[in-house]
Design an enzyme around this catalytic site. Sequence first.
Site, PDB file in Angstrom:
ATOM      1  N   CYS A   1      -5.427  -3.108   2.442  1.00  0.00           N
ATOM      2  CA  CYS A   1      -5.275  -3.114   3.900  1.00  0.00           C
ATOM      3  C   CYS A   1      -6.607  -3.244   4.638  1.00  0.00           C
ATOM      4  CB  CYS A   1      -4.499  -1.859   4.328  1.00  0.00           C
ATOM      5  SG  CYS A   1      -3.722  -2.031   5.964  1.00  0.00           S
TER       6      CYS A   1
ATOM      7  N   LEU B   1      25.318   7.466  29.528  1.00  0.00           N
ATOM      8  CA  LEU B   1      25.346   6.137  30.142  1.00  0.00           C
ATOM      9  C   LEU B   1      25.536   6.293  31.640  1.00  0.00           C
ATOM     10  CD1 LEU B   1      25.324   3.069  29.601  1.00  0.00           C
ATOM     11  CD2 LEU B   1      27.817   3.190  29.378  1.00  0.00           C
TER      12      LEU B   1
ATOM     13  N   ILE C   1      19.640   0.607  34.187  1.00  0.00           N
ATOM     14  CA  ILE C   1      19.100  -0.361  33.240  1.00  0.00           C
ATOM     15  C   ILE C   1      18.664   0.284  31.934  1.00  0.00           C
ATOM     16  CG2 ILE C   1      16.773  -0.229  34.224  1.00  0.00           C
ATOM     17  CD1 ILE C   1      18.382  -3.465  32.975  1.00  0.00           C
TER      18      ILE C   1
ATOM     19  N   LYS D   1      -9.365   2.234  -2.161  1.00  0.00           N
ATOM     20  CA  LYS D   1      -9.634   1.810  -0.782  1.00  0.00           C
ATOM     21  C   LYS D   1     -10.955   2.394  -0.295  1.00  0.00           C
ATOM     22  CE  LYS D   1      -7.130   1.397   3.638  1.00  0.00           C
ATOM     23  NZ  LYS D   1      -5.845   1.688   4.309  1.00  0.00           N
TER      24      LYS D   1
ATOM     25  N   TYR E   1      -8.170   5.632  13.472  1.00  0.00           N
ATOM     26  CA  TYR E   1      -7.865   5.338  14.870  1.00  0.00           C
ATOM     27  C   TYR E   1      -6.361   5.211  15.064  1.00  0.00           C
ATOM     28  CZ  TYR E   1      -7.874   0.663  12.792  1.00  0.00           C
ATOM     29  OH  TYR E   1      -7.640  -0.416  11.976  1.00  0.00           O
TER      30      TYR E   1
ATOM     31  N   GLU F   1       0.831  -1.200   0.000  1.00  0.00           N
ATOM     32  CA  GLU F   1       0.000   0.000   0.000  1.00  0.00           C
ATOM     33  C   GLU F   1       0.875   1.263   0.000  1.00  0.00           C
ATOM     34  OE1 GLU F   1      -3.493   2.006   2.866  1.00  0.00           O
ATOM     35  OE2 GLU F   1      -2.324   0.265   3.551  1.00  0.00           O
TER      36      GLU F   1
END
Length: 629
Positions: free
Chosen positions: A232, A379, A383, A196, A202, A125
């Site tokens: 789609c 850095l 984590i 289409k 949404y 698409e």
Amino acid sequence: MPYLRISDPAGLLPFFLCRELQNSDFYGHNGTSYLLLTGENFDQTNPLAGDYFICRGLRKVSITFICAFVHVVSQGVRIKENSLMKIALAQLNYHIGNFEGNVSKMLQAIEEAKSKGADIICFAELAICGYPPRDFLEFEDFINHVDESVQQLAQAARGIAVIVGAPAKNPLPEGKDLYNTAYVLHEGEIIHRARKGLLPTYDVFDEYRYFEPSHTFGTFRFKGKRIALTICEDIWNIRNENPLYKVCPMDEMMPEDPDLMINISASPFAYDQSGIRTDVVQKNATRYGLPVFYVNHVGAQTELIFDGGSLVVSPDGSVYEELPYFEEAIRTFDIEEVIAGRDSREQPREKYTLIHDALLTGIRDYFGKLGFRKAVLGLSGGIDSAVSTVLAVRALGSENVRVVLMPSRFSSQHSVDDALDLVRNLQIEHDIIPIDKPFTAFEEVMKPVFDGLPFNLAEENIQARCRGIIVMAISNKFGHILLNTSNKSEAAVGYGTLYGDMAGGLSVIGDLYKMEVFALARYINKDGEVIPENTITKPPSAELRPNQKDSDSLPDYEDLDEILYQYIEKTRGPKEIIKMGYDEALVARILRLVNINEFKRHQAPPVLRVSSKAFGMGRRMPIVGKYLS
């Protein structure tokens, strides 16, 4: 078992073929089509002489090959040999607005498909311009480039048909200026256009802003096959049960008795989307008793990631083939073999494998399509920055990642050690630039204003902004892109500093809740320690004041993440979440934090989307709003 497919619009079949009508579990989908299953004595040259039985409809059919089409006419039964056909799916990584690059890829794919004997090649698409083009569609010059590219592909469609998605001008003055169109190109001509009809608005989709929905749907014939071509969303309204839409394009086309369905798509990645997508395609195959050829994009367009996973599904709903995730691929399929079917061949769908590979794709394409090569990150030894750094290294290469350690007077030695251990594990360039001097300077500058006031959030944010200035200075000086390392939990409740740790050109893990970050770290370490174990096991801390821990300001991440997930992804209100067993005051506090911090998220970098509801283009909330705040 061989079979004949019978088209019987006049309802005459029982009068001509009535030897053994079976009352089985094969149900008709439109009352005009039957399936003739043949027995051992079946004679292809004289189909009516053999053993057979008839099952109304095409559902749940397990067969080995198509022999012929039988068309019932008023004079009797006429046999037509079934023509062979091969279809190629080209799952490619496009670049929005890069017409020359996109067309070049497609031209190469056409030649490859022709070498494999393909009769049709299918591109995704809006492949010509890339998806989503957004407001580029408002520029006439952009659409002119699209039209020129379509003509270029039409000239290449010699000895093969090309199906490709592109925006096309609306020939009528009424309605929007454009249609989302699938072109069928053959021998230099446009032989069919499918427009289409179902335009999603949404989440990340906003197609009705640009396109006019089609209200008419029709098949086309090519080399003896009648083909239902859809785009789609057009196949997502199965049985007309989707409340967003009032029409089902495939239902509209079934009276024309198509032989197969082709769907060209732009279906973005979320870690659970591939299973949902496969289920939709399978339901279409079984509902209509047709083989379905489904082609998707692969690659990333800023925050939107496409995983590929293009599908070929047999009429019985089995997945004949699923193309790989996060890789370009061109595959050619024989229709008869697809109809015959085989054991399902779906790709593995482990959550953190998918997320890991999606994030690598997002980082790699963000840099590659913008023409950048090197990244810089702060850095900390925590984590979030550790996981983000590993992903950057895996996406860009260790030689293209630079990290900066910026300890403060409150940083623990183990955090610095953990960060250095990661540097050694990854063999990456690093700098150590303590922030105590600039922070002390700011304390001195602000002393007349802050005189007599206790140390609080203001001083914590100054430290974060000192770090932001340092990494942005390196970004500017050396042309590196700063990668943001904030997680979704922190972004949701505003646990971050504007112009400090929220700075960056791209948010790597901003769609992962904190517990998901820990799980991804474990996944990264599955084949051996990359991220130091201490980074994973120690209590999270911003280290902006003495002995600080995240739990000083936030609930335990297990509870926080689940409440956030129910509110953000599942759009459940406070009463629903409280009924799940969570404390009323805790729920009210968390939801209030989410809503009052919308202003921060509006100023954050784009977030690589890996869930069904990420912050950014798919979640549009007012900054100034009273609800739950």
